[in-house]
Design an enzyme around this catalytic site. Structure first.
Site, PDB file in Angstrom:
ATOM      1  N   SER A  20       0.842  -1.197   0.000  1.00 57.56           N
ATOM      2  CA  SER A  20       0.000   0.000   0.000  1.00 57.56           C
ATOM      3  C   SER A  20       0.876   1.245   0.000  1.00 57.56           C
ATOM      4  O   SER A  20       2.113   1.156   0.058  1.00 57.56           O
ATOM      5  CB  SER A  20      -0.919   0.001   1.224  1.00 57.56           C
ATOM      6  OG  SER A  20      -0.145   0.100   2.410  1.00 57.56           O
ATOM      7  N   LYS A  21       0.229   2.401  -0.035  1.00 54.56           N
ATOM      8  CA  LYS A  21       0.953   3.667  -0.117  1.00 54.56           C
ATOM      9  C   LYS A  21       1.893   3.879   1.059  1.00 54.56           C
ATOM     10  O   LYS A  21       2.900   4.576   0.933  1.00 54.56           O
ATOM     11  CB  LYS A  21      -0.047   4.826  -0.187  1.00 54.56           C
ATOM     12  CG  LYS A  21      -0.833   4.877  -1.491  1.00 54.56           C
ATOM     13  CD  LYS A  21      -1.808   6.029  -1.494  1.00 54.56           C
ATOM     14  CE  LYS A  21      -2.614   6.059  -2.797  1.00 54.56           C
ATOM     15  NZ  LYS A  21      -3.607   7.172  -2.803  1.00 54.56           N
ATOM     16  N   ARG A  22       1.575   3.294   2.205  1.00 60.54           N
ATOM     17  CA  ARG A  22       2.437   3.496   3.374  1.00 60.54           C
ATOM     18  C   ARG A  22       3.802   2.844   3.203  1.00 60.54           C
ATOM     19  O   ARG A  22       4.731   3.125   3.976  1.00 60.54           O
ATOM     20  CB  ARG A  22       1.752   2.973   4.637  1.00 60.54           C
ATOM     21  CG  ARG A  22       1.566   1.468   4.689  1.00 60.54           C
ATOM     22  CD  ARG A  22       0.733   1.066   5.905  1.00 60.54           C
ATOM     23  NE  ARG A  22       0.462  -0.349   5.965  1.00 60.54           N
ATOM     24  CZ  ARG A  22       1.269  -1.238   6.520  1.00 60.54           C
ATOM     25  NH1 ARG A  22       2.394  -0.851   7.079  1.00 60.54           N
ATOM     26  NH2 ARG A  22       0.934  -2.529   6.535  1.00 60.54           N
ATOM     27  N   HIS A  23       3.931   1.988   2.188  1.00 61.66           N
ATOM     28  CA  HIS A  23       5.210   1.339   1.923  1.00 61.66           C
ATOM     29  C   HIS A  23       6.035   2.099   0.892  1.00 61.66           C
ATOM     30  O   HIS A  23       7.114   1.642   0.500  1.00 61.66           O
ATOM     31  CB  HIS A  23       4.989  -0.102   1.439  1.00 61.66           C
ATOM     32  CG  HIS A  23       4.288  -0.960   2.430  1.00 61.66           C
ATOM     33  ND1 HIS A  23       2.965  -1.360   2.268  1.00 61.66           N
ATOM     34  CD2 HIS A  23       4.697  -1.486   3.615  1.00 61.66           C
ATOM     35  CE1 HIS A  23       2.614  -2.106   3.305  1.00 61.66           C
ATOM     36  NE2 HIS A  23       3.634  -2.201   4.136  1.00 61.66           N
ATOM     37  N   GLY A  24       5.548   3.248   0.441  1.00 63.10           N
ATOM     38  CA  GLY A  24       6.272   4.023  -0.560  1.00 63.10           C
ATOM     39  C   GLY A  24       5.528   4.040  -1.891  1.00 63.10           C
ATOM     40  O   GLY A  24       4.305   3.904  -1.936  1.00 63.10           O
TER      41      GLY A  24
END
Length: 580
Positions: free
Chosen positions: A310-314
């Site tokens: 997801s976006k929290r991983h970059g």
């Protein structure tokens, strides 16, 4: 046999046939073309079902990628598109692009355009779809509403769906009761047995209603997934589900089934999160008498912590990786290896090679971890495998666009690319490697722990001899002769100082480049010398020319460098020299 309903009508998944077998399914029967059947004791004919469009030849492979234009193209979606593309191309089939834009509130033209651009950038050209056309359009769901309504009405006439007038409050209460009884939260079937008079009364009052699909109460459904093997569901866990909302908008599973059937899709290759949808879609296929496609559900792409990426991983979208300087061929290569391999140790593939080697049977059913470090490495491999002129053009244009150089081609650009390419994994890396070459951070280098050891190896003596060689014109003459002249000069300089190997080259590197590490020192110095005369380097690039470097060397107070606190004279001399 690819799939069947156990204890209910059986249908061969993947068998492109128009007539299927009929088997009893408890108290109600399902509709099939060419047969008569009973639903709730009413005799009806299957001939009212709309025939599908003329199908392609029985052996025709047709796959589709169907993104929702509600955001950017995620790398997971890009991999699904790639697997569909590779499957179609490897089988000589068709790759269809369909835009699933029934979510009117979230779907945007901008998102659709971005998805199309990203697919085109990856080289995944579609045979049918937006901008291309085809015999099975329209290729946007928002333009197919009349078709959905036609098939929903046919299902209503045939008894496979019924009008449900339940309010939101009633439905919520059903869920609560089911929860108290520890039962699955399925629809109770309140309107499944309503009389014609009851229905007419609600219609007369203008009560909103949905269309619910009448699910057999017994039996199970089983498919033979091309990736996951046998998968089955019990029908009693489903309950009658909505196919048309009260506002007249079709539900996702109904749209997808009608679209895939009327577009003659032979294989549905999609993410595993769609696996639960297969049960509803299979029942709709059967009720409409459509032949079933083969299914292949691809595992999710995972983050390093094995959670869903997801976006929290970059960065997670294709557009982001494009902006970061990744090549499309590297993205394609890496995405293909997330869950697939050709059975060898080879990891480097062009798109054409992937088409040649791809088989759906080699797609792994376990999740694949997205490794950005591996992707960067792979990008570097693809970057350096480009033809020399293409690589030079790519990097030269990059350097000019950010203002390091004033020209994007010429001998300086060509030599710089050849010298620095091994340090470039992303196009954007080219910025740092060239500015690093052009810079002269002598003071910070000498103040570093590693620089201290070079300083203590009588660096001031080497500096004195180097200044003498520069003042006499000996060094400049050697550089004028190119690589051979440099090699000859270094050899003689080493003999003069009685130094060789690291004790010769490390102090020379520090004094001439201002750095402890970098590309080949001779080639780098020749490039710096050329940069000072060719006029290609931009004024604000941070370039320190050769004569400026020697001005700085003359001002170094070597005694003060032996202490922990260099004198202000050293720092100010550096600042003035660099700003010239």
């Amino acid at each position: 046999m690819g799939s069947c309903l156990v204890g209910a009508p059986c249908l061969g998944f993947g068998m492109r046939v128009g007539v299927v077998q009929e088997v009893a399914a408890g108290p109600s029967m399902l509709l099939f073309r060419g047969r008569r059947f009973i639903v709730r004791g009413i005799r009806m004919s299957a001939s009212s079902s709309p025939p599908p469009p003329p199908p392609p030849p029985d052996d025709s492979i047709r796959v589709r990628f169907a993104p929702s234009p509600t955001g950017n193209l995620h790398v997971g979606g890009a991999r699904t598109a790639l697997f569909n593309y590779l499957f179609a191309r490897s089988k000589g089939g068709k790759f269809v692009l369909r835009i699933e834009d029934t979510d009117l509130e979230r779907s945007t033209k901008e998102s659709e355009d971005a998805v199309l651009r990203d697919l085109a950038w990856l080289g995944l050209d579609w045979d049918e779809g937006p901008g291309v056309g085809g015999n099975y359009g329209p290729y946007r769901q928002s333009e197919r509403n009349a078709l959905y309504k036609e098939y929903a009405d046919k299902l209503l006439q045939a008894g496979h769906v019924y009008r449900c007038f339940c309010s939101s409050e009633e439905l919520e209460k059903m869920k609560e009761i089911a929860k108290l009884k520890q039962l699955p939260p399925v629809y109770s079937g309140k309107w499944a047995t309503a009389t014609d008079m009851e229905v007419e009364d609600e219609l007369a009052k203008g009560t909103p209603y949905t269309f619910r699909f009448r699910v057999p109460k017994t039996g199970s459904l089983k498919i033979d997934d091309l990736i996951r093997g046998e998968v089955s569901w019990n029908l009693d866990t489903l309950g009658d589900f909505v196919v048309m909302r009260s506002n007249g908008q079709p539900v996702y599973n109904f749209c997808v089934t009608v679209d895939d059937a009327t577009m003659a899709i032979s294989h549905v290759i999609r993410a595993e999160e769609h696996l639960p949808n297969t049960l509803r879609q299979a029942l709709i296929y059967k009720a409409l008498g459509f032949p079933m496609p083969r299914f292949a559900h691809v595992s999710l792409i995972l983050a390093p912590d094995r959670s869903k990426l997801s976006k929290r991983h970059g960065a997670t979208s294709v557009g982001q990786f494009k902006e970061m300087g990744f090549l499309p061929q590297a993205m394609v290569n890496y995405l293909a290896l997330l869950g697939w391999g050709d059975g060898t140790e080879n990891e480097f593939f062009t798109l054409a090679q992937l088409v040649d080697k791809f088989t759906i049977e080699r797609v792994n059913k376990s999740g694949a971890v997205f490794d950005s470090t591996k992707l960067r490495w792979m990008n570097g491999q693809h970057l350096r495998s480009l033809p020399s002129d293409e690589l030079t053009k790519l990097i030269g244009e990059r350097w000019k666009s950010i203002g390091i150089v004033t020209e994007s081609e010429g001998s300086f650009i060509e030599e710089a690319v050849q010298l620095l390419k091994d340090g470039i994994d992303l196009i954007t890396d080219a910025d740092d490697v060239l500015t690093s070459l052009l810079s002269y951070p002598l003071y910070s280098t000498l103040a570093s722990p590693e620089g201290k050891s070079v300083l203590e190896d009588k660096l001031s003596d080497v500096a004195g001899s180097l200044l003498a060689a520069y003042d006499s014109g000996e060094l400049i003459n050697a550089l004028e002769e190119g690589s051979a002249g440099w090699q000859k000069w270094v050899k003689n300089f080493g003999k003069l100082l009685k130094r060789k190997g690291k004790s010769l080259f490390m102090p020379l590197r520090v004094l001439l480049t201002g750095k402890l590490h970098g590309p080949d020192m001779g080639a780098g110095l020749l490039l710096i010398y050329k940069a000072g005369s060719c006029g290609v380097v931009a004024p604000h690039s941070g370039f320190v020319a050769l004569d400026e470097r020697f001005k700085i060397l003359r001002q170094v107070d070597w005694e003060s460098l032996k202490t922990d606190n260099p004198t202000p004279t050293l720092e100010s001399a550096g600042n003035v020299a660099v700003s010239n």
